[in-house]
Design an enzyme around this catalytic site. Structure first.
Site, PDB file in Angstrom:
ATOM      1  N   ASP A 239       2.847  -9.539  22.207  1.00  0.00           N
ATOM      2  CA  ASP A 239       2.459 -10.904  22.572  1.00  0.00           C
ATOM      3  C   ASP A 239       2.213 -11.732  21.318  1.00  0.00           C
ATOM      4  O   ASP A 239       2.691 -12.866  21.184  1.00  0.00           O
ATOM      5  CB  ASP A 239       1.194 -10.836  23.432  1.00  0.00           C
ATOM      6  CG  ASP A 239       0.908 -12.126  24.177  1.00  0.00           C
ATOM      7  OD1 ASP A 239       1.609 -13.127  23.949  1.00  0.00           O
ATOM      8  OD2 ASP A 239      -0.030 -12.139  24.986  1.00  0.00           O
TER       9      ASP A 239
ATOM     10  N   ASP B 250       5.065 -14.614  19.286  1.00  0.00           N
ATOM     11  CA  ASP B 250       4.681 -16.009  19.064  1.00  0.00           C
ATOM     12  C   ASP B 250       4.716 -16.357  17.582  1.00  0.00           C
ATOM     13  O   ASP B 250       5.067 -17.477  17.201  1.00  0.00           O
ATOM     14  CB  ASP B 250       3.292 -16.289  19.639  1.00  0.00           C
ATOM     15  CG  ASP B 250       3.333 -16.582  21.133  1.00  0.00           C
ATOM     16  OD1 ASP B 250       4.422 -16.438  21.723  1.00  0.00           O
ATOM     17  OD2 ASP B 250       2.301 -16.946  21.705  1.00  0.00           O
TER      18      ASP B 250
ATOM     19  N   ASP C 163      -0.895  -5.667  11.673  1.00  0.00           N
ATOM     20  CA  ASP C 163      -1.356  -6.757  10.812  1.00  0.00           C
ATOM     21  C   ASP C 163      -0.394  -6.971   9.648  1.00  0.00           C
ATOM     22  O   ASP C 163      -0.087  -8.108   9.281  1.00  0.00           O
ATOM     23  CB  ASP C 163      -2.787  -6.496  10.319  1.00  0.00           C
ATOM     24  CG  ASP C 163      -2.994  -5.079   9.796  1.00  0.00           C
ATOM     25  OD1 ASP C 163      -2.075  -4.246   9.897  1.00  0.00           O
ATOM     26  OD2 ASP C 163      -4.097  -4.807   9.280  1.00  0.00           O
TER      27      ASP C 163
ATOM     28  N   LYS D 163      -1.152   0.298  15.433  1.00  0.00           N
ATOM     29  CA  LYS D 163      -2.303   0.399  14.527  1.00  0.00           C
ATOM     30  C   LYS D 163      -2.792   1.849  14.524  1.00  0.00           C
ATOM     31  O   LYS D 163      -3.914   2.165  14.916  1.00  0.00           O
ATOM     32  CB  LYS D 163      -3.418  -0.554  14.958  1.00  0.00           C
ATOM     33  CG  LYS D 163      -3.154  -2.007  14.609  1.00  0.00           C
ATOM     34  CD  LYS D 163      -3.290  -2.281  13.102  1.00  0.00           C
ATOM     35  CE  LYS D 163      -4.738  -2.263  12.669  1.00  0.00           C
ATOM     36  NZ  LYS D 163      -4.867  -2.544  11.211  1.00  0.00           N
TER      37      LYS D 163
ATOM     38  N   TYR E 120      -3.515  -4.942  28.639  1.00  0.00           N
ATOM     39  CA  TYR E 120      -3.516  -5.952  29.688  1.00  0.00           C
ATOM     40  C   TYR E 120      -3.630  -5.345  31.089  1.00  0.00           C
ATOM     41  O   TYR E 120      -3.961  -6.033  32.043  1.00  0.00           O
ATOM     42  CB  TYR E 120      -2.256  -6.807  29.621  1.00  0.00           C
ATOM     43  CG  TYR E 120      -2.172  -7.701  28.396  1.00  0.00           C
ATOM     44  CD1 TYR E 120      -3.263  -7.888  27.554  1.00  0.00           C
ATOM     45  CD2 TYR E 120      -0.998  -8.344  28.070  1.00  0.00           C
ATOM     46  CE1 TYR E 120      -3.186  -8.691  26.442  1.00  0.00           C
ATOM     47  CE2 TYR E 120      -0.901  -9.164  26.957  1.00  0.00           C
ATOM     48  CZ  TYR E 120      -1.997  -9.330  26.143  1.00  0.00           C
ATOM     49  OH  TYR E 120      -1.910 -10.134  25.038  1.00  0.00           O
TER      50      TYR E 120
END
Length: 371
Positions: free
Chosen positions: A251, A255, A227, A194, A143
């Site tokens: 992020d 959620d 994942d 990852k 970001y």
């Protein structure tokens, strides 16, 4: 009564002022009944600041935030601001607060109170009494990384660029917060990245492992690909204690964890900076739910995420664990009594307004205080 700290209230837009009103109600109870006073100041942020000053947060407000021991933040945004230039959108005020205050550690607990277990889309046995802390790195990663932007290629195509980048210092400081949190909880950290496809992920795993070996051997550490972590949150969420991850994956994962609780209206958060010489950190506390402009002004918003954010402020900024525990108990007792706002309404329960829920929490605090 001595004031224990300076708190800046930034209610913002949409339902922000409504839920902030109920926090003020709870804070007043703590002042009167627990001798817990704050030096309070209020100001504008987001769309409300743009309407007054034509910027999403002013330099004067930032100065107040920098001088405060903690910031309580409501929500920003709304459709009336959709056409503003990117740098003037309400959300830029929130991002500036996080960046300029150095709030690199975002704590998002996913807690399922027993009476709300059936509000989750998962089976009761998977989520009842769930208590996960997701720790998201907040000021680095994709970001904020450079280079970034949109460019036109020689053949006329356009290309969007964002860069995932982390340094050793950025990784170790967020990992350290995770290990310290785990020491006060159940002693387990899951570091998420990852590393199978990203060099930044390899560095993340190596640096977290190195810090763990050097200083936190008493804490259990596991590594998990992002994942797989998404899948495991839905498959078996109680396996997690503290999840530490980067800005992008945090992020997404926070959620996903939000859905486990049944409503965004039940999710608080804290954003913390580095500790100073006295152990104090710059800090901002906010609900996860956003401004919800579709229900603003109707008196139906759930104030519990905002109230729980105040509870996190008591715990992490002012070391008032007993008061935070009392507030958590009052929330649990209120829900066990059958009161629900619209977002968590269940069959056989009593639907109440934003104000009525705030009043119920104060009444529950009084009962718990007197026991």
């Amino acid at each position: 009564m001595a004031e224990i700290g300076k708190v800046l209230l930034l209610a913002g837009d949409g339902i922000g002022p409504e839920v902030m009103t109920e926090v003020r109600r709870v804070m007043s109870w703590f002042e009167k009944r627990r001798n817990l006073g704050f030096a309070l100041e209020e100001d504008l942020v987001g769309g409300a600041a743009y309407d007054r000053h034509e910027v999403p947060v002013t330099d004067a407000t930032m100065d107040k935030a920098g001088q405060a021991d903690a910031v309580l933040f409501g929500a920003v945004g709304g459709p009336k601001y959709d056409d503003l230039p990117f740098q003037l959108k309400p959300e830029r005020g929130l991002l500036r607060l996080r960046k300029d205050l150095g709030l690199f550690a975002n704590l998002r607990p996913a807690i399922v109170f027993g009476p709300l277990a059936d509000a989750s889309s998962l089976k009761r046995e998977l989520v009842e009494d769930l208590d996960i802390m997701i720790l998201r790195e907040l000021t680095g990663g994709i970001y904020f990384g450079q280079p970034r932007g949109i460019e036109t290629l020689p053949d006329g195509q356009r290309r969007g660029i964002n860069t995932q980048v982390y340094t050793t210092e950025e990784i170790t400081r967020i990992a350290r917060v995770g290990f310290e949190l785990a020491r006060k909880r159940r002693g387990r950290v899951t570091s998420v990245e990852k590393a199978n496809v990203m060099e930044a992920g390899i560095l993340w795993r190596e640096e977290v492992t190195k810090l763990h070996g050097a200083e936190y051997g008493d804490v259990s550490l596991d590594h998990m690909y992002a994942d797989n972590c998404c899948m495991q949150l839905i498959r078996q969420p109680k396996q997690f204690d503290v999840i530490v991850t980067d800005n992008l994956f945090g992020d997404i994962l926070s959620d996903a964890a939000a859905q486990l609780t049944g409503s965004l209206g039940m999710l608080p958060s804290a954003s913390l900076g580095a500790a100073d010489a006295n152990g104090r950190r710059k800090a901002m506390y906010e609900p996860v739910h956003g401004s919800a402009p579709d229900i603003a002004g109707q008196g139906i918003a759930n104030p519990l995420a905002m109230i729980q954010s105040f509870g996190m402020m008591l715990r992490y900024s002012f070391d008032r664990d007993a008061d935070a525990d009392l507030l958590d108990r009052a929330i649990g007792d209120t829900l066990a009594g059958g009161l629900r706002t619209a977002d968590i309404m269940q069959s056989g329960m009593e639907r109440v307004s934003t104000q009525a829920m705030g009043e119920a929490i104060v009444n529950a605090l009084e009962r718990a205080h007197n026991q």
